[in-house]
Design a protein around this motif. Structure first.
Motif, short mmCIF file in Angstrom:
data_model
loop_
_atom_site.label_atom_id
_atom_site.label_comp_id
_atom_site.label_asym_id
_atom_site.label_seq_id
_atom_site.Cartn_x
_atom_site.Cartn_y
_atom_site.Cartn_z
N LYS A 159 36.18 7.13 -6.61
CA LYS A 159 35.47 6.03 -7.25
C LYS A 159 34.49 6.60 -8.27
O LYS A 159 33.75 7.53 -7.97
N ASP A 160 34.54 6.04 -9.48
CA ASP A 160 33.58 6.40 -10.52
C ASP A 160 32.82 5.14 -10.93
O ASP A 160 33.40 4.04 -10.96
N PHE A 161 31.55 5.35 -11.27
CA PHE A 161 30.69 4.20 -11.59
C PHE A 161 29.98 4.44 -12.92
O PHE A 161 29.73 5.59 -13.31
N VAL A 162 29.68 3.33 -13.59
CA VAL A 162 28.87 3.36 -14.80
C VAL A 162 27.60 2.55 -14.52
O VAL A 162 27.66 1.46 -13.92
N VAL A 163 26.47 3.11 -14.95
CA VAL A 163 25.18 2.44 -14.76
C VAL A 163 24.64 2.04 -16.14
O VAL A 163 24.49 2.89 -17.02
N VAL A 164 24.38 0.75 -16.29
CA VAL A 164 23.88 0.21 -17.56
C VAL A 164 22.41 -0.17 -17.37
O VAL A 164 22.04 -0.77 -16.36
N GLY A 165 21.58 0.19 -18.37
CA GLY A 165 20.17 -0.19 -18.32
C GLY A 165 19.33 0.73 -17.47
O GLY A 165 18.31 0.33 -16.91
N ALA A 166 19.75 1.99 -17.34
CA ALA A 166 18.99 2.97 -16.55
C ALA A 166 18.85 4.26 -17.34
O ALA A 166 19.51 4.46 -18.37
N SER A 167 17.99 5.13 -16.86
CA SER A 167 17.78 6.43 -17.49
C SER A 167 18.09 7.53 -16.48
O SER A 167 18.25 7.27 -15.28
N ALA A 168 18.12 8.75 -16.97
CA ALA A 168 18.34 9.89 -16.07
C ALA A 168 17.23 9.94 -15.02
O ALA A 168 17.49 10.23 -13.84
N PHE A 169 16.00 9.65 -15.42
CA PHE A 169 14.87 9.67 -14.48
C PHE A 169 15.10 8.68 -13.35
O PHE A 169 14.80 8.98 -12.18
N ASP A 170 15.63 7.48 -13.69
CA ASP A 170 15.87 6.47 -12.66
C ASP A 170 16.80 6.99 -11.57
O ASP A 170 16.57 6.77 -10.38
N LEU A 171 17.87 7.68 -11.96
CA LEU A 171 18.84 8.17 -10.98
C LEU A 171 18.30 9.39 -10.23
O LEU A 171 18.48 9.50 -9.02
N LEU A 172 17.65 10.28 -10.96
CA LEU A 172 17.10 11.47 -10.29
C LEU A 172 16.05 11.09 -9.26
O LEU A 172 15.96 11.69 -8.19
N SER A 173 15.27 10.07 -9.57
CA SER A 173 14.22 9.65 -8.63
C SER A 173 14.80 8.99 -7.38
O SER A 173 14.10 8.86 -6.37
N GLN A 174 16.07 8.58 -7.46
CA GLN A 174 16.74 7.99 -6.29
C GLN A 174 17.52 9.05 -5.50
O GLN A 174 18.26 8.71 -4.57
N GLY A 175 17.38 10.31 -5.87
CA GLY A 175 18.02 11.37 -5.12
C GLY A 175 19.35 11.83 -5.67
O GLY A 175 20.03 12.67 -5.07
N PHE A 176 19.75 11.29 -6.81
CA PHE A 176 21.00 11.71 -7.44
C PHE A 176 20.81 13.11 -8.05
O PHE A 176 19.70 13.48 -8.44
#
Length: 384
Positions: free
Chosen positions: A22-39
């Motif tokens: 499964k691959d996902f696309v995230v719209v309306g977010a930044s790298a910081f948003d994902l990194l801060s969630q543990g990605f």
């Protein structure tokens, strides 16, 4: 922030095929948003992130602009990119569909509605592989990806759209294929060979006159229509066998050709084929006639066959060769005889050597005794 399941998972779901990734696309977010969630980010300059729990890939919606040669020659932007913009950069319409899910930590579809701005469902229904836009021609890797999807979906009756074929040929003639690394060509080819109809990957590249750009020796050998078709038949029959067997069968058109080993070497260098697979294909070409005409083999060639395949230590390689030759010829090979030949070879040991012999004479005597044993076995088996 909106999260979408995209690409192959959507396509395979609509085709009622198993979904492995499964691959996902995230719209309306930044790298910081994902990194801060543990990605964790995949590469410092690439906006793709691994989920902390599932390890699925989550990419920021992005656009790509051609900025240089090859499949890496792109400038990437993630600023104010819509889902439709992101899907537009994809290769085929059947890979440019999306389904919105609940969020980063819940991939349950919200409604299940397929977002399909470029007609992917229509092309699925009509069994068409069609490019999303003319930007397709900017990435030479897509030539091989389309050929691979063609092989993967061949048994379902999929065809490549004529306009897409035209773009594929344009990429080939533009010289862009020379920018593809040999590792990428090998990787796509191996994936194709893993499909039941993997031959279709090579068939399409040959028919579009693209194969000569990446595998010229194989392309030349396949000018013989009968040899080419026989190769494809062999690949159909071998898809459940090892990669070594399948690759050897791919190169069977070199057998009986002048400079067969040189042609094989050229092909393996073009693909950076792993050493073990290259060596197996070389054994296949060298000993094909020995195995086909086993009832007429001489003791010297039989000894060479055993030693070249190291069958006296481990017969696995020899019996893999037998599988390949049996698929290529459609005829059985006397494996019992070969097992007896290995035992006959192994029955000669140092305890049978004159203790006064030294150096090279010891090896010569071992060879003489083994040849005598193998000669006796051949006479008992085929000439009694």
């Amino acid at each position: 922030m909106n999260v979408y399941l995209v690409g192959g998972a959507v396509r395979d779901g609509l085709l009622k095929k198993p979904i492995y990734d499964k691959d996902f696309v995230v719209v309306g977010a930044s790298a910081f948003d994902l990194l801060s969630q543990g990605f964790s980010q995949v590469g410092a300059d690439f906006p793709v992130f691994l989920h902390p729990n599932t390890h699925h890939e989550y990419a920021l919606a992005r656009t790509e602009r051609k900025s240089g040669q090859g499949y890496k020659g792109f400038a990437i932007s993630t600023d104010n990119v819509s889902l439709e913009d992101d899907l537009a950069r994809r290769d085929l319409t059947i890979n440019a569909m999306a389904i919105q899910v609940a969020g980063l930590f819940d991939d349950t579809p919200i409604t299940g509605e397929v977002i399909d701005p470029y007609g992917g469902q229509h092309d699925l229904d009509n069994k068409l592989l069609r490019h999303v836009s003319d930007a397709f021609a900017e990435d030479p890797l897509r030539v091989l990806r389309v050929a691979r999807f063609y092989a993967r979906l061949f048994e379902l009756g999929f065809k490549v759209h004529d306009d897409t074929k035209t773009l594929m040929k344009h990429i080939a003639t533009s010289g862009e294929l020379s920018c593809l690394s040999r590792e990428r060509i090998w990787a796509e080819s191996v994936k194709a060979l893993d499909y039941p109809q993997g031959f279709a990957y090579f068939e399409l590249l040959f028919e579009l006159d693209i194969l000569k750009q990446i595998l010229p020796s194989l392309n030349d050998a396949w000018q013989d229509h009968a040899l080419r078709q026989h190769t494809f038949l062999s690949l159909r029959q071998s898809y459940q066998h090892s990669l070594s067997v399948k690759f050897a069968l791919l190169t069977q058109a070199f057998i009986h050709k002048p400079n067969a080993q040189e042609r094989l070497s050229d092909t393996c260098q073009q693909l950076l084929t792993p050493k073990a697979i290259t060596q197996f294909a070389s054994l296949f070409i060298s000993h094909y006639d020995d195995l086909v005409h086993l009832d007429n083999i001489c003791a010297k060639n039989l000894l060479t066959l055993i030693e070249h395949t190291k069958a006296h230590k481990d017969a696995k390689t020899l019996f893999e060769l037998i599988k390949a030759v049996q698929i290529a010829t459609g005829k059985p090979i006397n494996t019992n005889f070969l097992q007896n030949a290995i035992k006959s070879y192994q029955s000669v040991g140092m305890d049978m050597i004159d203790k006064t012999l030294i150096g090279k004479h010891i090896g010569d005597e071992l060879t003489r005794l083994r040849l005598d044993n193998l000669s006796d076995l051949l006479s008992e088996t085929f000439h009694a």
